[in-house]
Design a protein around this motif. Structure first.
Motif: not given
Length: 262
Positions: A178-200
């Motif tokens: 609801x607050x994203x500033x540009x297309x691709x922002x959520x994609x970038x967040x996921x591509x970084x966050x999910x591997x962090x989750x899986x790494x933990x």
């Protein structure tokens, strides 16, 4: 894997049922979200079929190549036996993204606009699907009350750790949409966050290690995080002007991963 019931000679596994439930929930959520961005239901359904098919293939191929290549070279007849397990989430994501880039190019839709919708749905689907996993993690060194007793050992419920973190990621991405500033922002967040989750979570799972406590999955997660940071840097420089442009979106993906675009 636990068999819930059988339809004639065909067993229905709990994990498979939950994966199917996760896909259905993810597609439903994606359709609802896409309407707000003037993207048709047919587009999302076609995209879902494309990325899910690619994801299954990628997950199997990565598992064979990175986790147990010698076994499958000796037993090629078992390569297609996915009902017996052996899937890599990193491979699934990689090939699903590849298919998404090709799909967006063919349909002349911004890849990042579609990806922002898809990754929220993916986090939801992964959280639901992981509920069905009955492969537990390592034995607890210090026994906690949430440990699971299997064959006289108290094990980490690694799948529980992962689906809780997946749900938290889904909630975060949903709120951020609801607050994203540009297309691709959520994609970038996921591509970084999910591997962090899986790494933990990987520290509590049993997988082939390559150095110390670090596994092949950690290495693949690190590559995804590095790619996400590169995309984030690109996004920070370009914001709306470049990142909303379909050509720039596809060119960026192609230059990072060597993805073909037709």
């Amino acid at each position: 894997m636990k068999v819930l019931f059988s339809i004639g000679p065909v067993p229905v596994y709990f994990f498979g049922l939950m994966i199917a439930a996760g896909i259905i929930a993810g597609v439903w959520f994606a359709i609802k979200t896409a309407k707000k961005k003037q993207i048709s239901e047919d587009t999302i359904l076609n995209l879902a079929i494309t990325v899910v098919t690619a994801g299954v293939i990628g997950a199997r191929v990565f598992y064979i190549l990175f986790y147990n290549p010698s076994y499958y070279l000796s037993h090629p007849s078992e390569i297609l036996s996915i009902n017996e397990g052996g899937m890599s989430i990193h491979g699934g994501i990689f090939l699903a993204l590849t298919a998404g880039v090709i799909f967006s190019k063919k349909n002349k839709i911004s890849f990042f606009k579609l990806a922002d919708i898809t990754v929220i749905a993916a986090a939801l689907a992964q959280g639901i699907g992981r509920v069905g996993c009955d492969v537990f993690g390592k034995a607890m060194v210090h026994v906690m009350h949430w440990g699971v007793k299997v064959n006289s050992q108290i094990l980490h419920p690694a799948q529980v750790y992962e689906f809780i973190l997946d749900y938290l990621l889904f909630i975060y991405l949903w709120g951020k949409s609801e607050k994203q500033k540009y297309d691709g922002q959520l994609f970038v967040t996921y591509i970084i966050a999910f591997p962090v989750i899986r790494g933990i979570v990987e520290f509590f799972r049993i997988n082939p290690v390559i150095w110390g406590p670090f596994s092949i999955s950690h290495l693949l997660s690190l590559l995804f995080i590095a790619a996400g940071l590169i995309i984030y840097k690109f996004a920070g420089r370009n914001k709306q002007a470049e990142f909303n442009n379909e050509e720039a979106s596809v060119n960026l993906a192609q230059s990072l991963f060597g993805w073909p675009c037709y």
